[in-house]
Design a protein around this motif. Structure first.
Motif, PDB file in Angstrom:
ATOM      1  N   ARG A 176     -41.432 121.071 -93.631  1.00  0.00           N
ATOM      2  CA  ARG A 176     -42.556 120.389 -92.990  1.00  0.00           C
ATOM      3  C   ARG A 176     -42.270 118.895 -92.818  1.00  0.00           C
ATOM      4  NH1 ARG A 176     -46.951 123.815 -92.695  1.00  0.00           N
ATOM      5  NH2 ARG A 176     -46.607 125.744 -93.836  1.00  0.00           N
ATOM      6  N   ARG A 177     -41.635 118.295 -93.820  1.00  0.00           N
ATOM      7  CA  ARG A 177     -41.288 116.883 -93.704  1.00  0.00           C
ATOM      8  C   ARG A 177     -40.282 116.671 -92.575  1.00  0.00           C
ATOM      9  NH1 ARG A 177     -40.841 114.067 -99.633  1.00  0.00           N
ATOM     10  NH2 ARG A 177     -40.200 112.356 -98.280  1.00  0.00           N
ATOM     11  N   GLU A 178     -39.346 117.610 -92.422  1.00  0.00           N
ATOM     12  CA  GLU A 178     -38.373 117.510 -91.329  1.00  0.00           C
ATOM     13  C   GLU A 178     -39.071 117.575 -89.971  1.00  0.00           C
ATOM     14  OE1 GLU A 178     -35.551 120.613 -91.812  1.00  0.00           O
ATOM     15  OE2 GLU A 178     -34.646 119.768 -93.628  1.00  0.00           O
ATOM     16  N   VAL A 179     -40.012 118.492 -89.831  1.00  0.00           N
ATOM     17  CA  VAL A 179     -40.715 118.653 -88.558  1.00  0.00           C
ATOM     18  C   VAL A 179     -41.517 117.401 -88.224  1.00  0.00           C
ATOM     19  CG1 VAL A 179     -42.532 119.942 -87.359  1.00  0.00           C
ATOM     20  CG2 VAL A 179     -40.805 121.169 -88.693  1.00  0.00           C
ATOM     21  N   GLY A 181     -41.005 114.346 -89.351  1.00  0.00           N
ATOM     22  CA  GLY A 181     -40.069 113.270 -89.056  1.00  0.00           C
ATOM     23  C   GLY A 181     -39.499 113.368 -87.654  1.00  0.00           C
ATOM     24  N   ALA A 182     -39.163 114.584 -87.249  1.00  0.00           N
ATOM     25  CA  ALA A 182     -38.623 114.786 -85.900  1.00  0.00           C
ATOM     26  C   ALA A 182     -39.676 114.482 -84.842  1.00  0.00           C
ATOM     27  CB  ALA A 182     -38.120 116.225 -85.763  1.00  0.00           C
ATOM     28  N   PHE A 183     -40.927 114.849 -85.118  1.00  0.00           N
ATOM     29  CA  PHE A 183     -42.019 114.572 -84.178  1.00  0.00           C
ATOM     30  C   PHE A 183     -42.211 113.063 -84.000  1.00  0.00           C
ATOM     31  CE2 PHE A 183     -46.438 113.517 -83.351  1.00  0.00           C
ATOM     32  CZ  PHE A 183     -46.720 114.301 -82.237  1.00  0.00           C
ATOM     33  N   LEU A 184     -42.219 112.320 -85.102  1.00  0.00           N
ATOM     34  CA  LEU A 184     -42.413 110.869 -85.013  1.00  0.00           C
ATOM     35  C   LEU A 184     -41.265 110.213 -84.268  1.00  0.00           C
ATOM     36  CD1 LEU A 184     -43.766 110.086 -88.603  1.00  0.00           C
ATOM     37  CD2 LEU A 184     -45.067 110.264 -86.480  1.00  0.00           C
ATOM     38  N   ALA A 185     -40.025 110.672 -84.537  1.00  0.00           N
ATOM     39  CA  ALA A 185     -38.864 110.096 -83.853  1.00  0.00           C
ATOM     40  C   ALA A 185     -38.926 110.375 -82.351  1.00  0.00           C
ATOM     41  CB  ALA A 185     -37.578 110.671 -84.450  1.00  0.00           C
ATOM     42  N   ALA A 186     -39.260 111.619 -81.987  1.00  0.00           N
ATOM     43  CA  ALA A 186     -39.343 111.967 -80.570  1.00  0.00           C
ATOM     44  C   ALA A 186     -40.476 111.203 -79.881  1.00  0.00           C
ATOM     45  CB  ALA A 186     -39.553 113.475 -80.417  1.00  0.00           C
ATOM     46  N   GLY A 243     -50.711 114.678-100.628  1.00  0.00           N
ATOM     47  CA  GLY A 243     -49.526 115.390-101.079  1.00  0.00           C
ATOM     48  C   GLY A 243     -48.762 116.120-100.003  1.00  0.00           C
ATOM     49  N   LEU A 244     -49.218 116.078 -98.753  1.00  0.00           N
ATOM     50  CA  LEU A 244     -48.587 116.843 -97.682  1.00  0.00           C
ATOM     51  C   LEU A 244     -48.091 115.941 -96.561  1.00  0.00           C
ATOM     52  CD1 LEU A 244     -51.118 119.736 -97.739  1.00  0.00           C
ATOM     53  CD2 LEU A 244     -48.716 119.904 -98.332  1.00  0.00           C
ATOM     54  N   PRO A 245     -47.004 116.342 -95.874  1.00  0.00           N
ATOM     55  CA  PRO A 245     -46.388 115.482 -94.861  1.00  0.00           C
ATOM     56  C   PRO A 245     -47.318 115.186 -93.693  1.00  0.00           C
ATOM     57  CG  PRO A 245     -44.891 117.238 -95.526  1.00  0.00           C
ATOM     58  CD  PRO A 245     -46.236 117.577 -96.104  1.00  0.00           C
ATOM     59  N   THR A 262     -50.661 120.644 -88.834  1.00  0.00           N
ATOM     60  CA  THR A 262     -50.614 122.027 -89.306  1.00  0.00           C
ATOM     61  C   THR A 262     -49.391 122.661 -88.672  1.00  0.00           C
ATOM     62  OG1 THR A 262     -53.017 122.168 -89.487  1.00  0.00           O
ATOM     63  CG2 THR A 262     -51.806 124.242 -89.439  1.00  0.00           C
ATOM     64  N   ILE A 263     -48.493 123.173 -89.525  1.00  0.00           N
ATOM     65  CA  ILE A 263     -47.201 123.670 -89.067  1.00  0.00           C
ATOM     66  C   ILE A 263     -47.051 125.130 -89.466  1.00  0.00           C
ATOM     67  CG2 ILE A 263     -44.696 123.377 -89.224  1.00  0.00           C
ATOM     68  CD1 ILE A 263     -45.312 120.409 -90.016  1.00  0.00           C
ATOM     69  N   GLU A 264     -46.690 125.955 -88.516  1.00  0.00           N
ATOM     70  CA  GLU A 264     -46.447 127.367 -88.783  1.00  0.00           C
ATOM     71  C   GLU A 264     -45.126 127.766 -88.138  1.00  0.00           C
ATOM     72  OE1 GLU A 264     -49.708 129.768 -87.502  1.00  0.00           O
ATOM     73  OE2 GLU A 264     -51.215 128.568 -88.555  1.00  0.00           O
ATOM     74  N   ALA A 265     -44.279 128.440 -88.934  1.00  0.00           N
ATOM     75  CA  ALA A 265     -42.987 128.926 -88.437  1.00  0.00           C
ATOM     76  C   ALA A 265     -42.178 127.808 -87.780  1.00  0.00           C
ATOM     77  CB  ALA A 265     -43.190 130.083 -87.463  1.00  0.00           C
ATOM     78  N   GLY A 266     -42.227 126.606 -88.365  1.00  0.00           N
ATOM     79  CA  GLY A 266     -41.423 125.500 -87.869  1.00  0.00           C
ATOM     80  C   GLY A 266     -41.956 124.784 -86.652  1.00  0.00           C
ATOM     81  N   ARG A 267     -43.147 125.183 -86.178  1.00  0.00           N
ATOM     82  CA  ARG A 267     -43.731 124.513 -85.017  1.00  0.00           C
ATOM     83  C   ARG A 267     -45.114 123.954 -85.353  1.00  0.00           C
ATOM     84  NH1 ARG A 267     -42.687 126.923 -79.015  1.00  0.00           N
ATOM     85  NH2 ARG A 267     -40.459 126.472 -78.902  1.00  0.00           N
ATOM     86  N   ILE A 268     -45.469 122.866 -84.696  1.00  0.00           N
ATOM     87  CA  ILE A 268     -46.766 122.226 -84.923  1.00  0.00           C
ATOM     88  C   ILE A 268     -47.819 122.963 -84.113  1.00  0.00           C
ATOM     89  CG2 ILE A 268     -48.086 120.097 -84.668  1.00  0.00           C
ATOM     90  CD1 ILE A 268     -45.352 118.609 -84.847  1.00  0.00           C
ATOM     91  N   VAL A 269     -48.819 123.509 -84.793  1.00  0.00           N
ATOM     92  CA  VAL A 269     -49.868 124.265 -84.101  1.00  0.00           C
ATOM     93  C   VAL A 269     -51.149 123.452 -83.936  1.00  0.00           C
ATOM     94  CG1 VAL A 269     -48.943 126.486 -84.826  1.00  0.00           C
ATOM     95  CG2 VAL A 269     -50.660 125.359 -86.241  1.00  0.00           C
ATOM     96  N   SER A 270     -51.306 122.394 -84.731  1.00  0.00           N
ATOM     97  CA  SER A 270     -52.449 121.507 -84.523  1.00  0.00           C
ATOM     98  C   SER A 270     -52.149 120.139 -85.106  1.00  0.00           C
ATOM     99  CB  SER A 270     -53.735 122.078 -85.141  1.00  0.00           C
ATOM    100  OG  SER A 270     -53.689 122.019 -86.548  1.00  0.00           O
TER     101      SER A 270
END
Length: 290
Positions: A176-179, A181-186, A243-245, A262-270
Motif C-alpha cells: 500500500r505504501r508503494e502504491v 508513493g507511486a501515485f504521488l510521484a505520478a 497508521g495507514l499510508p 482505499t486500495i484493493e488488489a494493488g489498485r486505488i479504488v477510492s
C-alpha cells in the motif's frame, strides 16, 4: 458535579471502545462518530440508573445503531461521502511495541474492512462483536433477532470467509505504501499514463465540504480522477494516517488537507480528501521521510 455531568463522565470512559466497535462495523471514521453520538443520545433518554455493566449496555446500543446504519446504507445502495480513512482504536495486543502495534493493528483493520464489506450486516455484527470484542452470543442474538445457536453459526460462517481472505499485514502495508508513493510521484510529474495504471477504472473521488470549498469536486472514473490530481499535489507529503499510508498537505505547521486511499488488489479504488478541522483533529498523522 450534577447528574448529567456524571453521566457524561461515565460515557467518556467507554468512548474509545464504542468508536472501535462502530468503526469495525461501518468502516467510516465520520459514520463511527455519528454512531457514538447516537449512542450518547440514547443514553440520555434511558433510565440506566447505577447499571454495573454500563459498558455492556453501551456496546449493545452502539452495535444496534451501527447495524441500522449499515442496513440503511444497503437499502440506498450508496457509500458514505465522508472520509473512510481507517483508524481503529483500542484492542491493544500484549508484547508488541507501541509503534509496531499501531501499524500492524491498523493494517489488519484495513484488510478486514475489505472483507467485512462482503458480509451481510448481521454477519458483520456477529463477527465483530464476538470475535473482536468477546461479546457472548446470548447478548448478540437479540440484536440480530436470532437464537444464540443461529447467531453462533452466523459468526462462524463470517469467520471462515475472513480467515480465508485477509492478507498478511506486513506485506499488505508495504504494498500500500508503494502504491501511494507511486501515485504521488505520478501526480507531481503530471504523468497521466502512470496515474491511470494505478487507478481502478471505477475509482471514486470523495471530498468533504471543506475540501469542496477549495474548488475540488468529487468525481468517478479513472480518467476524471487522474485529471484532477495530475500536476496538483506537489506539496503533499507521504504520511501515515491513523497508521495507514496516505498523504497530507500542511500549512503553517499544521495539516490542512488529508488524502486517504482505499486500495484493493494493488489498485486505488477510492480517494478521500478531508479538510474539515474537527475530522483532522481526530486523526493520528505522521509525516514519513521520503
Amino acid at each position: 458535579m450534577d447528574e448529567q455531568e456524571l453521566l457524561a463522565a461515565r460515557f467518556e470512559e467507554h468512548r474509545t471502545r464504542l468508536r472501535a466497535v462502530a468503526y469495525r462495523m461501518l468502516g467510516s471514521a465520520a459514520e463511527s462518530d455519528d454512531a457514538v453520538q447516537g449512542t450518547w443520545l440514547r443514553l440520555t433518554r434511558a433510565d440506566v440508573g447505577d447499571a454495573a455493566n454500563l459498558g455492556g449496555w453501551l456496546t449493545t446500543v452502539v452495535a444496534r445503531v451501527s447495524l441500522d446504519m449499515l442496513r440503511s446504507r444497503e437499502t440506498r445502495r450508496e457509500d458514505p461521502w465522508e472520509s473512510r480513512l481507517p483508524g481503529p482504536a483500542g484492542c491493544q495486543d500484549v508484547g508488541i511495541e507501541p509503534e509496531e502495534q499501531a501499524e500492524l493493528t491498523d493494517s489488519v483493520g484495513l484488510a478486514l474492512l475489505v472483507v467485512l464489506d462482503t458480509l451481510s450486516p448481521a454477519e458483520r455484527l456477529a463477527f465483530v462483536l464476538h470475535d473482536m470484542f468477546a461479546v457472548p452470543f446470548d447478548e448478540i442474538a437479540p440484536i440480530v433477532e436470532l437464537t444464540p445457536a443461529a447467531t453462533r453459526q452466523l459468526a462462524s460462517g463470517a469467520r471462515r470467509r475472513v480467515q480465508g481472505t485477509v492478507p498478511d499485514p506486513g506485506t499488505d502495508m508495504a504494498r500500500r505504501r508503494e502504491v501511494v508513493g507511486a501515485f504521488l510521484a505520478a501526480s507531481r510529474d503530471g504523468d497521466l499514463e502512470a496515474l491511470l495504471a494505478l487507478l481502478d477504472p471505477d475509482v471514486v473521488l470523495r471530498v468533504d465540504p471543506a475540501a469542496a470549498r477549495s474548488g475540488v469536486a468529487g468525481t468517478v472514473g479513472a480518467t476524471a480522477v487522474a485529471g484532477t490530481f495530475a500536476g496538483r499535489v506537489s506539496a503533499a507529503q507521504p504520511a501515515l494516517i491513523d497508521g495507514l499510508p496516505g498523504a497530507v498537505w500542511t500549512s503553517g505547521g499544521g495539516p490542512r488537507v488529508v488524502i486517504g486511499f482505499t486500495i484493493e488488489a494493488g489498485r486505488i479504488v477510492s480517494i478521500e480528501l478531508v479538510a474539515e478541522a474537527d475530522h483532522l483533529g481526530r486523526m493520528d498523522l505522521r509525516i514519513l521521510d521520503v
